[in-house]
Design an enzyme around this catalytic site. Structure first.
Site, PDB file in Angstrom:
ATOM      1  N   HIS A  39      43.264  52.553  30.160  1.00 18.67           N
ATOM      2  CA  HIS A  39      43.121  51.609  29.053  1.00 18.67           C
ATOM      3  C   HIS A  39      41.876  51.876  28.213  1.00 18.67           C
ATOM      4  CE1 HIS A  39      46.346  49.207  30.836  1.00 18.67           C
ATOM      5  NE2 HIS A  39      45.720  49.290  31.989  1.00 18.67           N
ATOM      6  N   ARG A  40      41.142  52.932  28.557  1.00 14.31           N
ATOM      7  CA  ARG A  40      39.941  53.197  27.776  1.00 14.31           C
ATOM      8  C   ARG A  40      40.280  53.634  26.351  1.00 14.31           C
ATOM      9  NH1 ARG A  40      37.767  55.696  32.746  1.00 14.31           N
ATOM     10  NH2 ARG A  40      36.096  54.357  33.547  1.00 14.31           N
ATOM     11  N   ALA A  41      41.418  54.281  26.170  1.00 13.33           N
ATOM     12  CA  ALA A  41      41.767  54.818  24.853  1.00 13.33           C
ATOM     13  C   ALA A  41      41.871  53.703  23.825  1.00 13.33           C
ATOM     14  CB  ALA A  41      43.074  55.605  24.930  1.00 13.33           C
TER      15      ALA A  41
END
Length: 748
Positions: free
Chosen positions: A348-350
Site C-alpha cells: 500500500h505504499r504506492a
C-alpha cells in the site's frame, strides 16, 4: 553523455578550450587579455567577500558551501526531465519519501542530486540545536533543548538562519556515526554522559544523500530507512536516552551493474527512476558543449543558469507555502488506488506516496487542489515503476465502417442527428459544470483492465525502470563473527573478549572517570572496569561451498569423474574473489568417500583428484547423506554463507544407506535384498532433508538412454532444487551451470 554535461571530468589535454555558445563573441573581443581577466576575477572575489562581511554584520551569514558554488547547476543538465521533476517535488515536500536514481556510469546521477542543494531555501533553526530544530514546532525539538534555552509556552525563541544542510552518507559508515553516540571528551570533562550527534541529526530539514546505496551495509540501510519512515531518531544506549527529529529529503543513487538493491528497500523510497534514458543526437551534442564550457568557463555557465536557478528557487519557496492548502478529493484517491490495482502493485505504499506526489506537484504548479495532470504525474513517477505487470498494447485495428443509411430516410436521419448533437452538447455542458464543482480525474487510465500500458512513451519509461529493479530476499553474503572481518559495530561481550572495541569501551567508561578518580588510590590516566568492556562485531564476505557428489559406478564413471574434476578446478581458479570452496565426494561400491574436503587450494585439489576410483555399485543415498553432513558442518563453523550440492548421476541407485553405514542386518549373508522401490523412497527422503538443512541441490542428469527414467528430476524436486539434463556434459558445461546456480542463489 548527461554526466559529461555535469561531471566536468574531461581531461585538460582532450578538451577544446572554446567558450560556450552565447559568449563566443565576447570571448573573442576579450582576446588574450589574461591579465584583465585575472583582475576581473579578483574584483569579483573582493566584491563577494564584502557582501559576505556585510551580511555577517547584519546577523545573517548566507555563506554558501564551496561545493554549492562549484556544483553543476541542475537547470543546465540536458534531458532527464522526469528525474529533475521528482527532485523538485522532493524539495517542495521533504517528507515525500525520498528519490532513488538508478543508472549506469556516466548518467549524471550524482550531479543532479548535488545540483538540487542549490535550489533549497535557507532554514530558520533554534539557536543551540544540534539537529536544526524548527522554531515553529517545539513539540518536535530534541531532548533537552527546551531546558537549554529556558523555553516556556509563548516565550521568545532565539533563532538563526542557515543554509539547508547537505549530508552524504559514506559507504563505510558505522551505526555510531549514523545515529549518534557518547561524546568521550565531553563526558570525561563533565563527569556525565554527553550525547554526540550523528549524521542523521545534521541532515534534518536538509538533504541526506547516499551514493551507491546498493553497496551500503544491509543493517545500516535497514536502520536508516526505518528512522526516516518514523521521522524520529531514538538513541537508547550506553546510558543515553535521546530523541530528536529526523526528516531530511533522502536522495539515493546506485549503479545496477555493481550490484542489485533489495526490493524491500526500493519499496520504502517514494520515487525510483532510471537515468538510462535514450538521448537524441542534438541533446548529446549539447551535453558535450555545456560540459566543456563548464570546465573552461565555469563562472559564465553559472551566471547563465543563475536566472533559471533563482526562478526555480523562488518557485520552491512559494510551493512550500501553497502545499499547506492543497487538497485532494476522495475520487482522486480512488483513481490512484485503481491504477495500483490495475498495475498489480504490491503493498500500500504506492498509493500513499502517489497521493503526496500529486499534492506536491499541484503546489509546484501554484494550485490549491489536485488536477488530472497531477494525478497522471503521480502515476508516472510512483506507480508505474512499481507495476509488476507491464504489457504492450495490442496493435490498432480500425473499426469496421458503418453501413450506409437508406436514401429514402436521409433527410429524417439528418434531423435526428442534429437533435442528438444538441442533446449531447447540453449533456456535456452539464457534466463540465458538475466536474468544475466536483473532483477532477483523468479521462483515461494509464493501465487498462488487463494491466497494459496504453501510452507508448510511458511504456518505454516503465520498461527502463523495471530493468533496474531490485532483487528480493535477504542477503547471505556476509558472515558475522567476533574474530575475523571488518568492524561493524560494538556489542556486549558474551564470555571472553576476543577483539576489544576500544572506542565503545571508552564511551562506556567516560562518564565515570571523575567519580572513579576520586575514590581510586592509584593514579591512572583512564579508569576502565570490566563492565565497560565492549567487543567488536565483525563481518566478512561469505563465499559458497560447492559439493560435487559424483556417481563413480558403471561404464560412464570415468567420463563423469573427469568432468567433475575439471569443473572443480575451474571453480577454484575463479574462487579468489568470490571466496568459494569446492568439495568432491565420489560414490561407488558400497559407500561414498570425501575425496577432496572443502578447500580453496588448487594445488591440494590437483593432488587429491589424481586418484579417481571408479566401478562397482551405486550408493547414491550415502553420497547425498555425506554431502549433507559436510555442508552442515561448514555452515555451522561459519566458514561459508551458502552451500550447494551438485549431484552428477543417472539416478540408478542399487545400494541402501544401511549397507553403506555397515548395519549388521544389512550386510549379513542372509540379509534380504532391498527392492528398487525401497531404495527410491530412501533417496527421496534424504533429498528432502537436503532442502530442510538449508542446502541447495543441483542435479545434473547424465543418463544416456533415449527415454530417461526421470528419477533424477524427482530427486531435484524433492529437495526444491534445480535439474539439468546434460547426458554429455563436459567440465566447462558443468562449471557454467554451477556458477549460474550459485550466482542466482546469491542474488536471491
Amino acid at each position: 553523455c548527461a554526466l559529461l554535461a555535469a561531471s566536468a571530468s574531461v581531461p585538460a589535454a582532450a578538451r577544446t578550450c572554446a567558450p560556450p555558445r552565447g559568449v563566443t563573441g565576447r570571448a573573442k573581443r576579450r582576446g588574450s587579455a589574461h591579465v584583465r581577466a585575472a583582475a576581473g576575477t579578483d574584483a569579483e572575489a573582493a566584491k563577494r567577500a564584502q557582501e559576505v562581511e556585510r551580511a555577517m554584520n547584519e546577523g545573517f551569514t548566507p555563506v554558501e558551501d564551496v561545493r554549492m558554488r562549484t556544483t553543476f547547476p541542475l537547470a543546465a543538465v540536458i534531458g532527464q526531465e522526469a528525474i529533475k521533476t521528482a527532485l523538485l517535488l522532493g524539495a517542495v515536500d521533504p517528507t515525500l519519501g525520498g528519490v532513488a536514481i538508478s543508472g549506469r556510469r556516466g548518467t549524471a546521477k550524482s550531479v543532479m542530486a548535488r545540483g538540487l542543494h542549490a535550489l533549497l531555501p535557507p532554514i530558520e533553526v533554534v539557536e543551540g540545536s544540534y539537529c536544526n530544530a524548527d522554531p515553529a514546532r517545539p513539540n518536535e525539538w530534541e531532548t533537552g533543548l527546551a531546558s537549554l534555552i529556558n523555553y516556556q509556552d509563548g516565550s521568545d525563541v532565539p533563532t538563526k538562519v542557515k543554509p539547508a544542510p547537505f549530508v552524504q552518507i559514506p559507504l563505510g559508515v558505522t551505526e555510531d556515526r549514523l545515529v549518534g553516540t557518547v561524546d568521550i571528551e565531553e563526558s570525561m570533562r563533565q563527569g556525565k554522559t554527553v550525547f554526540q550527534p550523528g549524521l542523521l541529526a545534521e541532515a534534518h530539514r536538509g538533504v541526506l544523500y547516499i551514493d551507491e546505496i546498493n553497496l551500503l551495509d544491509e543493517g545500516i540501510s535497514n536502520l536508516l530507512l526505518s528512522i526516516l519512515a518514523d521521522g524520529i531518531n531514538v538513541v537508547e544506549r550506553e546510558g543515553l536516552s535521546i530523541t530528536h527529529p529526523c526528516k531530511p529529503l533522502l536522495i539515493a543513487t546506485y549503479n545496477p551493474e555493481e550490484g542489485g538493491i533489495r526490493e524491500h528497500l526500493l519499496d520504502r523510497i517514494a520515487v525510483t527512476l532510471s537515468a538510462d534514458m535514450a538521448m537524441s543526437f542534438d541533446d548529446r551534442v549539447s551535453a558535450v558543449d555545456i560540459a566543456t564550457s563548464f570546465q573552461d568557463f565555469r563562472a559564465t555557465v553559472l551566471s547563465e543558469a543563475e536566472e533559471a536557478t533563482d526562478s526555480t528557487k523562488t518557485q520552491v519557496v512559494l510551493a512550500r507555502e501553497w502545499l499547506k492548502d492543497v487538497t485532494i478529493g476522495d475520487k482522486q484517491v480512488q483513481y490512484l488506488v485503481d491504477e495500483c490495482m490495475r498495475g498489480q502493485v504490491q503493498g500500500h505504499r504506492a498509493e500513499l506516496f502517489a497521493t503526496r506526489v500529486a499534492m506536491a506537484h499541484a503546489a509546484l504548479g501554484g494550485r490549491d487542489s489536485v488536477t488530472p495532470e497531477d494525478l497522471k504525474k503521480a502515476v508516472e513517477l510512483v506507480i508505474l515503476p512499481r507495476a509488476t505487470q507491464i504489457d504492450a498494447p495490442p496493435p490498432d485495428q480500425p473499426p469496421p465502417p458503418p453501413p450506409p443509411p437508406p436514401q429514402d430516410d436521409a433527410e429524417e436521419n439528418e434531423e435526428e442527428e442534429n437533435e442528438e448533437e444538441e442533446e449531447q452538447e447540453e449533456e456535456e455542458e452539464t457534466e463540465e459544470d458538475k466536474e468544475d464543482e466536483s473532483e477532477q480525474i483523468p479521462e483515461e487510465f494509464v493501465f487498462d483492465s488487463e494491466g497494459v500500458v496504453m501510452d507508448e512513451n510511458l511504456l518505454y519509461l516503465a520498461q527502463m525502470q523495471q530493468r533496474n529493479q531490485g532483487r528480493s530476499g535477504r542477503s547471505k553474503n556476509l558472515i558475522f563473527s567476533d574474530d575475523r572481518g571488518r568492524y561493524i559495530k560494538p556489542m556486549l561481550p558474551k564470555g571472553k573478549v576476543t577483539r576489544l572495541a576500544v572506542d565503545a569501551t571508552m564511551r562506556a567508561a567516560a562518564p565515570y572517570q571523575a567519580s572513579r578518580r576520586a575514590r581510586s588510590t592509584t593514579e591512572r590516566k583512564v579508569y576502565v572496569e570490566k563492565s565497560d568492556m565492549r567487543s567488536k562485531k565483525l563481518a566478512r564476505k561469505a563465499g559458497a561451498l560447492v559439493i560435487f557428489v559424483v556417481d563413480a559406478s558403471g561404464s560412464m564413471a570415468l567420463n563423469r569423474m573427469q568432468s567433475a574434476k575439471g569443473a572443480a578446478l575451474r571453480l577454484l581458479t575463479d574462487s579468489y574473489q568470490s571466496r568459494d570452496q569446492v568439495c568432491l565426494i565420489p560414490f561407488r561400491g558400497d559407500k561414498a568417500e570425501v575425496l577432496l574436503p572443502p578447500s580453496k587450494s588448487i594445488a591440494m585439489a590437483k593432488n587429491r583428484l589424481d586418484r579417481l576410483p571408479c566401478g562397482g555399485g551405486s550408493p547414491l543415498a550415502h553420497g547425498l547423506s555425506t554431502a549433507v553432513r559436510v555442508g552442515m558442518n561448514a555452515l555451522s563453523a561459519g566458514e561459508v554463507g551458502r552451500c550447494m550440492v551438485v549431484c552428477l548421476t543417472d539416478g540408478r541407485a542399487n545400494v541402501t544407506l544401511a549397507k553403506s553405514n555397515g548395519d549388521p542386518d544389512a550386510i549379513a549373508p542372509d540379509a534380504p535384498k532391498p527392492t528398487q522401490e525401497d531404495i527410491r523412497d530412501e533417496i527421496l527422503d534424504i533429498s528432502k532433508k537436503v532442502g530442510l538443512a538449508g542446502l541447495q541441490l543441483l542435479v545434473i542428469d547424465t543418463e544416456n538412454k533415449f527415454v530417461s527414467t526421470g528419477f533424477a528430476e524427482e530427486i531435484a524436486k524433492a529437495a526444491g532444487g534445480k535439474y539439468y539434463y546434460l547426458p554429455n556434459a563436459n567440465d566447462a558445461t558443468i562449471a557454467a551451470a554451477t556458477s549460474q546456480a550459485i550466482a542466482a542463489a546469491k542474488a536471491s
